[in-house]
Design an enzyme around this catalytic site. Structure first.
Site, short mmCIF file in Angstrom:
data_model
loop_
_atom_site.label_atom_id
_atom_site.label_comp_id
_atom_site.label_asym_id
_atom_site.label_seq_id
_atom_site.Cartn_x
_atom_site.Cartn_y
_atom_site.Cartn_z
N GLU A 100 -15.46 52.95 17.68
CA GLU A 100 -15.95 51.67 17.14
C GLU A 100 -16.97 51.85 16.02
OE1 GLU A 100 -15.19 51.79 20.24
OE2 GLU A 100 -13.91 50.05 20.50
N HIS A 169 -17.48 43.90 30.85
CA HIS A 169 -16.44 43.32 30.01
C HIS A 169 -16.58 41.82 29.89
CE1 HIS A 169 -14.52 47.18 30.64
NE2 HIS A 169 -13.58 46.86 29.80
#
Lengths: 377, 437
Positions: A100, A169
Site C-alpha cells: 500500500e 476491518h
C-alpha cells in the site's frame, strides 16, 4: 419482504443484516418518489454505477488509470472493476503487489506529473499503511508548493463496517480524512450518488478520498435518465435532502442514510416529520444546507457509523452551535458507533453499530417525547 | 595496491582511525559480479578488509587509499592533448562550479541560521556535493529529481536559481514555493524537482511514480521519445524502511526508468549505519530484487559521474532501474540543531581529507586542464552569486496575510461548480455527452 433476495455480494451475511436489507428494499421504492429527479427509468446497483463511472472516465481521458490490489485479473476484490482489464489493458488497470505505501506513493508521484490515477484500497483499513502518502504527499502538496504542483488523484475503496469482519476491518475513516485540509472527502449512498460523485472526483484537480461501503455495493437503486449520461456529475461540497420534513433534521452519510430513511418512515407514523439529509460530501461539509434545515426544524440528530469522539457528528453539532444556536429547541444528539473496536460476535456487532431504533429514539428525545435511554440487545 | 605503495599521509590516517573498537566505516567490499560495473572497477579493495566481511566489526582503511589511488592512476594516463581524461575542460569547470556553489550556499545557510534569518530545521549537504553534481549534471530539464529534506544542493544542481532557494529558506514570498514549503520542501515544476520530503522513504515511491509516468506517457499516451528518467536520492537510514523495498520490487517488476541513489553517509542523525542495519552493504539489495547494485566512492565526482552515465543510459534505453550506493560523508551534523557528538573526530578528519572539491581541483590542475586562476575566478563568481542571493532574500517581502488560505486546493470550489458560479447539475445543457464509451 419474504421474497428471496437476489444480491450480487459475495460475502455471506448475518440474519440481522439480511433483514435490514429487505427493509431497505421495501422502502427504496417508497423513497424513490421523494427524490428530486424524474420518475426512475431503470435500476442499477452501486457496483454497476461505480463500474460504469470508471469505464466512462477511463474512455474519455487516457490519463486516467486504475491501480490497486486485485483490480485487474481478479476483476476487482468486490468486482467493482469488472471487465476493465479486458477493455483497457494492463497498463491502465494495474494489478499491484501488496504494498500500500509503495503503490499509493507511486500513484501520488504519477499525479504530480499530470496523470490522473484512481488508487483502490481493498478497504480503507489497509489505507492506513499508506496514510502518510494520502496526507503528507497528496493532501498537503498543493499548499507546500504554493500552487505549482496539484495532485489530481482519487483514493477509493470500501469504508466502515461490513458484516462480522472484526476490529481491524471495520473502522470508518470519514472523520480522520475529513479533518485534513487539502483533501476532498466524499461518501455516496445510492447508485446515482456513486456515479455522479466518482465522475466528479476523477475530474477534480485535487486529491479526493472516496468512501464507499461494502454492504451497499449490491443494492439496487432507481436511476434517472440524466444519471446515465456520460457527462453526469454531481457537485462536490453539496448535500442532498433525501426526504423533506419539518420536525427534526437527521444528517447521515453512506449506509446510515438508508437507516435514517427507514427511521423517518417509522417516525412519520408517530407524527414526527423528519428531514433526512444525505451529506454526500464530508469535506467540504455543506454547512449552509444543514444550517438552513436546522433553522427550519429546530432540532438535529446526526448519524454516523464511526467512533464517537471527534467524529463527523461532533463537527456538525459544533457548526450548528456556531451558526444557528438561537434556532435550536433541544440539545443536538449524535448517534454513532460504540466507543469500542468492532467486536466479532453478531449480537455484539449489532450493539456496536447504530440501528434504526437508535435513530428513532434519538429523534423522539429531541422532540421531547419520553423514551427509554438504553438500547436493547 | 599494497600498503607499501601508499603515501605516508594516508598511512598515518589508516593507523590512527581504527585503534579503538568502534568501527566508523563499513568495509566496501568487492564490486558486485554483475556485468554492470561502471568505473567502480577502479575500486579494487584490499583483500585484508574484505576477508573481515561477515564479521560484525570491520576496520576498513583502504577506502582512503583507493581514492587517492584513482586520482594518482589517472595522472599517468593524461597526455598533453588530454584525450585520455574523463572530462573535458568545459565539463570540468561546470562540475567545479556546481560543487562550489553547493558548498558556498550551504556555508552561507549556516551563517544565516545562526544570525536568525533562517529557522526551523535546516539540513546541510557539505561534503556530499560530488553525488549531487555527479548525477544531476547529466540530466535534462525534463528528467526528475526527487530528494529528501537535505535538498538545497539538489535544487541548485537541478537549476533552481540560488535567489529562489535562499528566499524560500528565509520564508519570503519570492521563494520557489512562496515561503510555504521551507527548507525541507523545495518544489519546482519548471525544473522537475520534487525536492523535499520530511519523512524518509516518502520520496522513493513518489520517484517511482514519476518514472511510472514517464513510461506511461511513452507507452499509453504515445508521446514520442519520452525517455525521461528519475533520480531518487535518499540516505542509508532509509534503506531499512519498508517503502524502499516495496519500490525496488515494483520498479524492477515494471522496468521503470529510475535510478535509486543511496547517499550513504554512515549516520542517520546519531544512529550509525552499522548499528541499524543487519547487512550494511546496501548495494547488495539491488540484485536481491533483480536489478544491478553498484557501489561507488561518493567523494569523487568523476567516479560518480561515470557510474551515473551508465545508470542513466540504462534507464533511458528502457532496461530498468539501478541501485547506486555512494559512499559519502556529511561534514556537518545532521541538521544545524544537531550537536554532532557521536561521530569520531578521526573519522571526520579522514573524510575531510577527501573533500570532493579539493580532489577535483587537484585533478584538474595536475592534468593541466585548467589554471589556478580560472578556478579562483569561479570561486569569486560563486561568492558573488551567494551574496546576491542573500541580499535578494533579505530585501524580499514576507508573504501577505491573504496567502495563508490560498492554494489549499487547486480548484477550491470543487468540480461541481461551473465557471459561471452555478452548480453544473442545474445547467440544462449539462447532459450533452462528451465521453465516447
Amino acid at each position: 419482504m419474504l421474497s428471496i433476495l437476489r444480491r450480487e455480494a459475495a460475502a455471506g451475511c448475518s440474519d440481522a443484516v439480511l433483514l435490514r436489507e429487505r427493509l431497505r428494499r421495501s422502502c427504496a421504492a417508497a423513497t424513490a418518489r421523494l427524490r428530486g429527479y424524474a420518475t426512475a427509468a431503470k435500476e442499477m446497483t452501486v457496483r454497476e454505477a461505480l463500474n460504469t463511472a470508471l469505464d466512462e472516465e477511463m474512455s474519455a481521458d487516457p490519463r486516467v488509470f486504475l491501480m490497486g490490489e486485485e483490480v485487474g485479473e481478479y476483476q476487482g476484490a468486490y468486482k467493482i472493476s469488472k471487465g476493465l482489464l479486458q477493455k483497457f489493458g494492463p497498463e491502465r488497470v494495474v494489478d499491484t503487489p501488496i504494498t500500500e505505501a509503495g503503490f499509493t506513493g507511486i500513484g501520488v508521484g504519477a499525479a504530480y506529473y499530470g496523470l490522473r490515477p484512481v488508487v483502490e484500497f481493498m478497504t480503507f483499513n489497509f489505507a492506513m499503511q499508506a496514510i502518510d502518502h494520502i496526507i503528507n504527499s497528496a493532501a498537503k502538496m498543493n499548499y507546500m508548493s504554493a500552487g505549482n504542483i496539484s495532485v489530481p488523484i482519487v483514493f477509493r475503496g470500501p469504508n466502515g463496517a461490513a458484516a462480522g469482519v472484526g476490529a481491524q476491518h471495520s473502522q470508518c475513516y470519514a472523520a480522520w480524512y475529513g479533518s485534513c485540509p487539502g483533501l476532498k472527502v466524499l461518501a455516496p449512498y445510492s447508485s446515482e450518488d456513486a456515479r455522479g460523485l466518482l465522475k466528479a472526483a476523477i475530474r477534480d484537480p485535487d486529491p479526493v478520498v472516496f468512501l464507499e461501503n461494502e454492504l451497499i455495493y449490491g443494492e439496487r437503486f432507481p436511476v434517472s435518465a440524466e444519471a446515465l449520461d456520460s457527462s453526469f456529475c454531481l457537485p462536490i461540497g453539496k448535500a442532498k435532502i433525501e426526504r423533506e420534513g419539518k420536525d427534526v433534521t437527521i444528517t447521515a452519510f453512506s449506509k446510515m442514510v438508508g437507516l435514517s430513511l427507514e427511521a423517518a418512515e417509522i417516525l412519520a407514523k408517530e407524527g414526527i416529520s423528519a428531514e433526512v439529509i444525505n451529506l454526500l460530501s464530508i469535506r467540504p461539509l455543506d454547512r449552509p444546507t444543514i444550517n438552513a434545515s436546522v433553522r427550519k426544524t429546530s432540532r438535529l440528530v446526526t448519524v454516523e457509523e464511526g467512533f464517537p469522539q471527534h467524529g463527523v457528528g461532533a463537527e456538525i453539532g459544533m457548526s450548528i452551535i456556531e451558526d444557528s444556536f438561537g434556532y435550536l429547541d433541544a440539545p443536538i444528539e449524535r448517534i454513532t458507533g460504540a466507543d469500542v473496536p468492532m467486536p466479532y460476535a453478531a449480537n455484539l456487532e449489532r450493539m456496536a453499530l447504530p440501528q434504526i431504533e437508535d435513530i428513532v429514539r434519538a429523534a423522539k428525545r429531541v422532540c421531547h417525547r419520553s423514551v427509554p435511554m438504553a438500547a436493547t440487545a | 595496491m599494497s600498503a607499501a605503495s601508499l603515501s605516508s599521509s594516508i598511512s598515518v590516517i589508516r593507523a590512527a582511525s581504527f585503534a579503538n573498537d568502534k568501527p566508523a566505516l563499513v568495509s566496501s567490499a568487492r564490486p558486485p559480479s554483475s556485468a554492470f560495473l561502471g568505473s567502480s572497477a577502479g575500486l579494487r579493495f584490499d583483500p585484508l578488509s574484505s576477508s573481515a566481511a561477515g564479521a560484525g566489526l570491520r576496520p576498513s582503511p583502504v577506502v582512503a587509499a583507493a581514492a587517492a589511488n584513482v586520482v594518482k592512476e589517472k595522472q599517468p594516463r593524461s597526455s598533453p592533448s588530454g584525450s585520455n581524461l574523463l572530462i573535458t575542460k568545459e565539463e570540468g569547470l561546470e562540475l567545479y562550479e556546481d560543487m562550489v556553489l553547493g558548498r558556498a550556499f550551504e556555508d552561507m545557510c549556516a551563517q544565516m541560521y545562526y544570525r536568525g534569518k533562517m529557522f526551523g530545521f535546516v539540513h546541510l549537504y557539505n561534503g556530499q556535493e560530488a553525488v549531487s553534481t555527479g548525477f544531476i549534471k547529466l540530466l535534462k530539464q525534463e528528467d526528475s529529481v526527487v530528494s529528501t529534506y537535505r535538498d538545497h544542493v539538489h535544487a541548485l544542481s537541478k537549476g533552481v536559481p540560488a535567489r529562489q532557494v535562499m528566499s524560500e529558506l528565509f520564508g519570503k514570498e519570492t521563494g520557489c514555493c512562496r515561503g510555504q514549503g521551507g527548507s525541507m520542501h523545495m518544489f519546482s515544476k519548471e525544473h522537475n524537482l520534487i525536492g523535499g520530503f520530511a519523512f524518509i522513504g516518502e520520496g522513493i515511491p513518489i520517484a517511482t511514480g514519476a518514472a511510472f509516468t514517464s513510461k506511461y506517457k511513452r507507452e499509453v499516451l504515445k508521446e514520442e521519445g519520452c525517455d525521461h528518467v528519475t533520480v531518487a536520492f535518499f540516505g542509508d537510514g532509509t534503506c531499512n524502511n519498508g517503502q524502499f523495498f516495496e519500490c525496488l520490487n515494483m520498479a524492477q517488476l515494471w522496468k521503470l526508468p529510475i535510478i535509486f541513489v543511496v547517499e550513504n553517509n554512515l549516520w542517520a542523525i546519531g544512529m550509525s549505519h552499522l548499528r541499524a542495519t543487519s547487512d550494511p552493504q546496501i548495494w547488495k539489495k539491488g540484485p536481491a530484487f533483480g536489478m544491478p547494485g553498484v557501489h561507488v566512492d561518493g567523494m569523487d565526482v568523476l567516479k560518480v559521474r561515470e557510474v551515473a552515465k551508465e545508470a542513466v543510459e540504462r534507464a533511458r534505453r528502457g532496461e530498468g532501474p539501478t541501485l547506486v550506493e555512494c559512499e559519502t560523508y556529511r561534514f556537518r551534523g545532521h541538521s544545524l540543531a544537531d550537536p554532532d557528538e557521536l561521530r569520531e573526530p578521526a573519522e571526520k578528519a579522514k573524510y575531510a581529507a577527501r573533500d570532493p572539491i579539493t580532489a577535483l581541483k587537484k585533478y584538474m590542475i595536475e592534468s593541466n586542464l585548467v589554471s589556478e586562476a580560472e578556478l579562483k575566478a569561479i570561486d569569486k563568481k560563486i561568492d558573488e552569486v551567494v551574496e546576491d542571493a542573500v541580499e535578494f532574500a533579505d530585501a524580499s517581502p514576507p508573504p501577505p496575510r491573504s496567502q495563508l488560505l490560498e492554494n489549499v486546493f487547486a480548484d477550491p470550489k470543487g468540480f461541481g461548480i461551473g465557471p459561471d458560479g452555478r452548480y453544473r447539475c442545474e445547467d440544462p445543457k449539462f447532459t450533452e455527452g462528451t465521453a465516447k464509451v
